[in-house]
Motif scaffolding. Structure first.
Motif, PDB file in Angstrom:
ATOM      1  N   UNK A   1       0.842  -1.188   0.000  1.00  0.00           N
ATOM      2  CA  UNK A   1       0.000   0.000   0.000  1.00  0.00           C
ATOM      3  C   UNK A   1       0.879   1.240   0.000  1.00  0.00           C
ATOM      4  N   UNK A   2       0.455   2.219  -0.759  1.00  0.00           N
ATOM      5  CA  UNK A   2       1.153   3.492  -0.752  1.00  0.00           C
ATOM      6  C   UNK A   2       0.145   4.601  -0.490  1.00  0.00           C
ATOM      7  N   UNK A   3       0.459   5.493   0.444  1.00  0.00           N
ATOM      8  CA  UNK A   3      -0.348   6.685   0.672  1.00  0.00           C
ATOM      9  C   UNK A   3       0.154   7.753  -0.287  1.00  0.00           C
ATOM     10  N   UNK A   4      -0.720   8.263  -1.139  1.00  0.00           N
ATOM     11  CA  UNK A   4      -0.302   9.254  -2.123  1.00  0.00           C
ATOM     12  C   UNK A   4      -1.107  10.530  -1.970  1.00  0.00           C
ATOM     13  N   UNK A   5      -0.434  11.661  -2.172  1.00  0.00           N
ATOM     14  CA  UNK A   5      -1.139  12.943  -2.208  1.00  0.00           C
ATOM     15  C   UNK A   5      -2.004  12.942  -3.464  1.00  0.00           C
ATOM     16  N   UNK A   6      -2.953  13.852  -3.524  1.00  0.00           N
ATOM     17  CA  UNK A   6      -3.807  13.903  -4.716  1.00  0.00           C
ATOM     18  C   UNK A   6      -2.972  14.086  -5.975  1.00  0.00           C
ATOM     19  N   UNK A   7      -1.964  14.945  -5.912  1.00  0.00           N
ATOM     20  CA  UNK A   7      -1.122  15.202  -7.084  1.00  0.00           C
ATOM     21  C   UNK A   7      -0.452  13.907  -7.557  1.00  0.00           C
ATOM     22  N   UNK A   8       0.164  13.173  -6.631  1.00  0.00           N
ATOM     23  CA  UNK A   8       0.860  11.933  -7.000  1.00  0.00           C
ATOM     24  C   UNK A   8      -0.124  10.843  -7.419  1.00  0.00           C
ATOM     25  N   UNK A   9      -1.254  10.757  -6.712  1.00  0.00           N
ATOM     26  CA  UNK A   9      -2.277   9.748  -7.003  1.00  0.00           C
ATOM     27  C   UNK A   9      -2.804   9.948  -8.423  1.00  0.00           C
ATOM     28  N   UNK A  10      -3.132  11.216  -8.748  1.00  0.00           N
ATOM     29  CA  UNK A  10      -3.679  11.549 -10.065  1.00  0.00           C
ATOM     30  C   UNK A  10      -2.649  11.307 -11.163  1.00  0.00           C
ATOM     31  N   UNK A  61      -3.874  -2.529 -10.788  1.00  0.00           N
ATOM     32  CA  UNK A  61      -3.428  -1.578  -9.767  1.00  0.00           C
ATOM     33  C   UNK A  61      -4.655  -0.805  -9.291  1.00  0.00           C
ATOM     34  N   UNK A  62      -4.875  -0.777  -7.987  1.00  0.00           N
ATOM     35  CA  UNK A  62      -6.088  -0.186  -7.427  1.00  0.00           C
ATOM     36  C   UNK A  62      -5.806   1.152  -6.758  1.00  0.00           C
ATOM     37  N   UNK A  63      -6.501   2.178  -7.244  1.00  0.00           N
ATOM     38  CA  UNK A  63      -6.423   3.524  -6.704  1.00  0.00           C
ATOM     39  C   UNK A  63      -7.692   3.721  -5.885  1.00  0.00           C
ATOM     40  N   UNK A  64      -7.529   3.754  -4.561  1.00  0.00           N
ATOM     41  CA  UNK A  64      -8.662   3.643  -3.648  1.00  0.00           C
ATOM     42  C   UNK A  64      -8.863   4.942  -2.867  1.00  0.00           C
ATOM     43  N   UNK A  82      -5.417  -9.949   0.965  1.00  0.00           N
ATOM     44  CA  UNK A  82      -6.097 -10.859   0.048  1.00  0.00           C
ATOM     45  C   UNK A  82      -5.264 -11.152  -1.205  1.00  0.00           C
ATOM     46  N   UNK A  83      -4.072 -10.551  -1.299  1.00  0.00           N
ATOM     47  CA  UNK A  83      -3.191 -10.852  -2.419  1.00  0.00           C
ATOM     48  C   UNK A  83      -3.097  -9.787  -3.490  1.00  0.00           C
ATOM     49  N   UNK A  84      -3.726  -8.630  -3.269  1.00  0.00           N
ATOM     50  CA  UNK A  84      -3.590  -7.515  -4.208  1.00  0.00           C
ATOM     51  C   UNK A  84      -2.277  -6.805  -3.878  1.00  0.00           C
ATOM     52  N   UNK A  85      -1.377  -6.722  -4.856  1.00  0.00           N
ATOM     53  CA  UNK A  85      -0.055  -6.164  -4.562  1.00  0.00           C
ATOM     54  C   UNK A  85       0.023  -4.654  -4.720  1.00  0.00           C
ATOM     55  N   UNK A  86      -0.768  -4.096  -5.651  1.00  0.00           N
ATOM     56  CA  UNK A  86      -0.658  -2.671  -5.941  1.00  0.00           C
ATOM     57  C   UNK A  86      -1.924  -1.931  -5.521  1.00  0.00           C
ATOM     58  N   UNK A  87      -1.890  -1.323  -4.324  1.00  0.00           N
ATOM     59  CA  UNK A  87      -3.003  -0.501  -3.855  1.00  0.00           C
ATOM     60  C   UNK A  87      -2.473   0.868  -3.457  1.00  0.00           C
ATOM     61  N   UNK A  88      -3.199   1.900  -3.868  1.00  0.00           N
ATOM     62  CA  UNK A  88      -2.767   3.275  -3.626  1.00  0.00           C
ATOM     63  C   UNK A  88      -3.893   4.040  -2.952  1.00  0.00           C
ATOM     64  N   UNK A  89      -3.606   4.563  -1.774  1.00  0.00           N
ATOM     65  CA  UNK A  89      -4.589   5.286  -0.976  1.00  0.00           C
ATOM     66  C   UNK A  89      -4.514   6.779  -1.260  1.00  0.00           C
ATOM     67  N   UNK A  90      -5.671   7.387  -1.522  1.00  0.00           N
ATOM     68  CA  UNK A  90      -5.742   8.831  -1.747  1.00  0.00           C
ATOM     69  C   UNK A  90      -5.816   9.545  -0.397  1.00  0.00           C
ATOM     70  N   UNK A  91      -4.707  10.182  -0.004  1.00  0.00           N
ATOM     71  CA  UNK A  91      -4.653  10.919   1.254  1.00  0.00           C
ATOM     72  C   UNK A  91      -5.582  12.129   1.156  1.00  0.00           C
ATOM     73  N   UNK A  92      -6.419  12.303   2.178  1.00  0.00           N
ATOM     74  CA  UNK A  92      -7.371  13.415   2.172  1.00  0.00           C
ATOM     75  C   UNK A  92      -8.700  13.042   1.553  1.00  0.00           C
ATOM     76  N   UNK A  93      -8.716  11.970   0.766  1.00  0.00           N
ATOM     77  CA  UNK A  93      -9.942  11.428   0.207  1.00  0.00           C
ATOM     78  C   UNK A  93     -10.746  12.379  -0.658  1.00  0.00           C
ATOM     79  N   UNK A  94     -12.012  12.006  -0.829  1.00  0.00           N
ATOM     80  CA  UNK A  94     -12.919  12.744  -1.706  1.00  0.00           C
ATOM     81  C   UNK A  94     -13.165  14.163  -1.200  1.00  0.00           C
ATOM     82  N   UNK A  95     -13.100  14.362   0.105  1.00  0.00           N
ATOM     83  CA  UNK A  95     -13.381  15.690   0.660  1.00  0.00           C
ATOM     84  C   UNK A  95     -12.352  16.725   0.212  1.00  0.00           C
TER      85      UNK A  95
END
Length: 105
Positions: A1-10, A61-64, A82-95
């Motif tokens: 899992x990687x926590x990404x800023x909106x800029x990096x996530x996008x 790759x899942x951008x969550x 569950x075996x998903x290797x590439x998950x990226x968390x959007x820090x700050x979320x939808x708000x």
């Protein structure tokens, strides 16, 4: 899992042709708007969430995201177990999302 800023996530999402955007908020939250083309699976479904996630392609790759970043971090952790290797968390979320928003029809 990687926590990404909106800029990096996008940026990473735009460069990734093997990606899925996953919204883990409640239906009520999704009704207020969703990131375009996002797949919606409510993390509060508990076992139902796990069952729906298990149907997804583990090679993608899942951008969550959620409302603020907490539930999506949980979703990333569950998916990693569950075996998903590439998950990226959007820090700050939808708000804090600055990009396009689609209304859920």
């Amino acid at each position: 899992m990687a926590d990404l800023s909106q800029k990096d996530w996008t940026k990473q999402l735009e460069e990734d042709n093997n990606s899925v955007v996953l919204d883990v908020r409640t239906q009520e939250e999704v009704d207020l708007g969703i990131i375009p083309n996002a797949l919606h699976i409510d993390i509060y479904k508990g076992q139902g969430f796990i069952e729906e996630v298990e149907k997804l392609d583990k090679n993608k790759n899942y951008f969550i995201y959620c409302k603020a970043g907490g539930r999506s971090a949980q979703a990333c952790a569950v998916m990693n177990q569950l075996g998903f290797e590439q998950t990226f968390n959007l820090v700050g979320g939808f708000s804090e999302w600055q990009g396009n928003i689609a209304l859920n029809e």
